[in-house]
Design a protein around this motif. Sequence first.
Motif, PDB file in Angstrom:
ATOM      1  N   GLU A  20       3.564  -4.551  -7.001  1.00  0.00           N
ATOM      2  CA  GLU A  20       4.734  -3.768  -6.053  1.00  0.00           C
ATOM      3  C   GLU A  20       4.459  -2.309  -6.217  1.00  0.00           C
ATOM      4  OE1 GLU A  20       9.963  -3.214  -6.744  1.00  0.00           O
ATOM      5  OE2 GLU A  20       8.464  -4.643  -8.130  1.00  0.00           O
ATOM      6  N   VAL A  21       4.644  -1.806  -5.206  1.00  0.00           N
ATOM      7  CA  VAL A  21       4.366  -0.192  -4.910  1.00  0.00           C
ATOM      8  C   VAL A  21       5.538   0.275  -4.139  1.00  0.00           C
ATOM      9  CG1 VAL A  21       1.999  -0.365  -5.014  1.00  0.00           C
ATOM     10  CG2 VAL A  21       2.874  -0.449  -2.864  1.00  0.00           C
ATOM     11  N   SER A  22       5.895   1.607  -4.376  1.00  0.00           N
ATOM     12  CA  SER A  22       6.907   2.296  -3.572  1.00  0.00           C
ATOM     13  C   SER A  22       6.485   3.712  -3.143  1.00  0.00           C
ATOM     14  CB  SER A  22       8.117   2.547  -4.454  1.00  0.00           C
ATOM     15  OG  SER A  22       8.610   1.165  -5.019  1.00  0.00           O
ATOM     16  N   GLY A  23       6.817   4.004  -2.018  1.00  0.00           N
ATOM     17  CA  GLY A  23       6.793   5.310  -1.232  1.00  0.00           C
ATOM     18  C   GLY A  23       5.182   5.592  -1.051  1.00  0.00           C
ATOM     19  N   MET A  24       4.402   4.579  -0.903  1.00  0.00           N
ATOM     20  CA  MET A  24       3.046   4.762  -0.670  1.00  0.00           C
ATOM     21  C   MET A  24       2.988   5.213   0.933  1.00  0.00           C
ATOM     22  SD  MET A  24      -0.049   2.060  -0.920  1.00  0.00           S
ATOM     23  CE  MET A  24       0.377   1.248   0.398  1.00  0.00           C
ATOM     24  N   SER A  25       1.822   6.172   1.161  1.00  0.00           N
ATOM     25  CA  SER A  25       1.466   6.643   2.526  1.00  0.00           C
ATOM     26  C   SER A  25       0.398   5.746   2.908  1.00  0.00           C
ATOM     27  CB  SER A  25       1.269   8.000   2.416  1.00  0.00           C
ATOM     28  OG  SER A  25       0.823   8.413   3.987  1.00  0.00           O
ATOM     29  N   TYR A  26       0.232   5.365   4.241  1.00  0.00           N
ATOM     30  CA  TYR A  26      -0.678   4.389   4.577  1.00  0.00           C
ATOM     31  C   TYR A  26      -0.842   4.595   6.168  1.00  0.00           C
ATOM     32  CZ  TYR A  26      -3.293   0.144   5.744  1.00  0.00           C
ATOM     33  OH  TYR A  26      -4.041  -0.891   6.196  1.00  0.00           O
TER      34      TYR A  26
END
Length: 470
Positions: free
Chosen positions: A182-188
């Motif tokens: 789980e990851v949050s607020g990631m720029s991709y």
Amino acid sequence: MKSAVETLSPTRAKITVEVPFEELKPSLDAAYKQIAQQINVPGFRRGKVPPVVIDRQVGRGAVLNEAVNDVLPRKYAEALQENSLEPLAQPEIEVTRIDDGDVLEFTAEVDVKPDFEVPDYAGVEAQVDDLEVTDADVDEQVQALRERFGTLNDVERAAADDDYVVLDLKATQDGEPIEGAEVSGMSYRVGRGGMLEGLDEALVGMAPGDSTTFTSQLVGGELVGQDVEVQVTVHQVQEQELPDLDDDFAQMASEFDTVAELTDDVRERLTRGKRLEQAAAARDAVLEALLEKVSIPLPETLVTEELNARRQNLEQQLVYAGLTMEKYLEDEGQTVEEFEADLERRVRDAVAAQFLLDAVAKAEELGVDQQDLSQHIVRRAQQSGQDPQEFANHMFEHNHVPELVQEILRGKALAAIVEQAVVTDASGQHVELALLQPDGSIGEPPAEEPADADADAAATDEADEAQQQA
């Protein structure tokens, strides 16, 4: 001492050694002294027990065993030197006869370096690809530089390829959340790939606030390779705004005043990199061409050990990368059979190349001095990201210097071969190999010294000793 050699195969020999008993006397005397220190006999001080008493109390057989174990390594080494054999592994030694007071006989089976005729390497011909830096190559590098200085602006529309999104990801299996997935607020960057299979396809068309779920496989953790459900939520869609390609940009992003100067520098850097690649390709092509001219018997034991080592190394790399062997083969477009065949071919070529370069180094009477060893240590340390001094200390403490010396000798042998080769590109133009260093490496030699004066002196002694061993 007498010795005789029986050739079991082109890469394995059986040595039979006869040692007259008088040559065992120093080892027998040492055995008696050692045993005398270990036993207590009434009437005698420790260490002063006469041999005749030791024979009666302990047994002559124990003394003989001690003496034989002491003398075998030395006589084995003498037999190797006497018969000009170069072992590749530890021998299988068997004592076949002990006549007390007469003779000791033993045999040793061992893999040895194969005997072969080194082909003429003067003027070996090889071909490499043309050195070409296109306008498209330059444009790609300049574009990447512009992207480094680009700005991201929020947009109220659906995401498209090359947009940036700020997202959350959460993976579940059978409805249960997966720990650590789980990851949050990631720029991709949409379309970049390399993260989760199916992610880019899911993101295209998603607007801020949208969520969707797709099936994928994790690239790490206990569930690697298994199907999971991935929920993705997009919070922001951002469009990248690139700076204009003008002189102001050149001054901001580099030490140059104009775009023309910046572009020329990019082209020059790309050309230097291409020259390095071409020189490395030429070196490898020359060695490959020379290997095709000779047939070298290979010890199957050595080949098997190298195969197992490379498999293990690949498996460790895949674990670190969170990949399975099945996924790796799929990405490489290979079947298991094709992978194994390719791996064995490369291993056999590598082992044959080592034997060939060792033979050339011997024929050329190449040597290794302290500067060679110092530069090689610095280069190896840089390649592994270690401090040169710490790397040097580790090599000396664990007696790895002979291995480094062998690497240097092989590099010098390869350089000697390449220097005499005729290398052309696909257009028929002669390829200059000015970037080939005396040790066979490509590029500029390291300027840094790995050690202080004491270490340098140690390196000199180690190089001299290791060169003799090699």
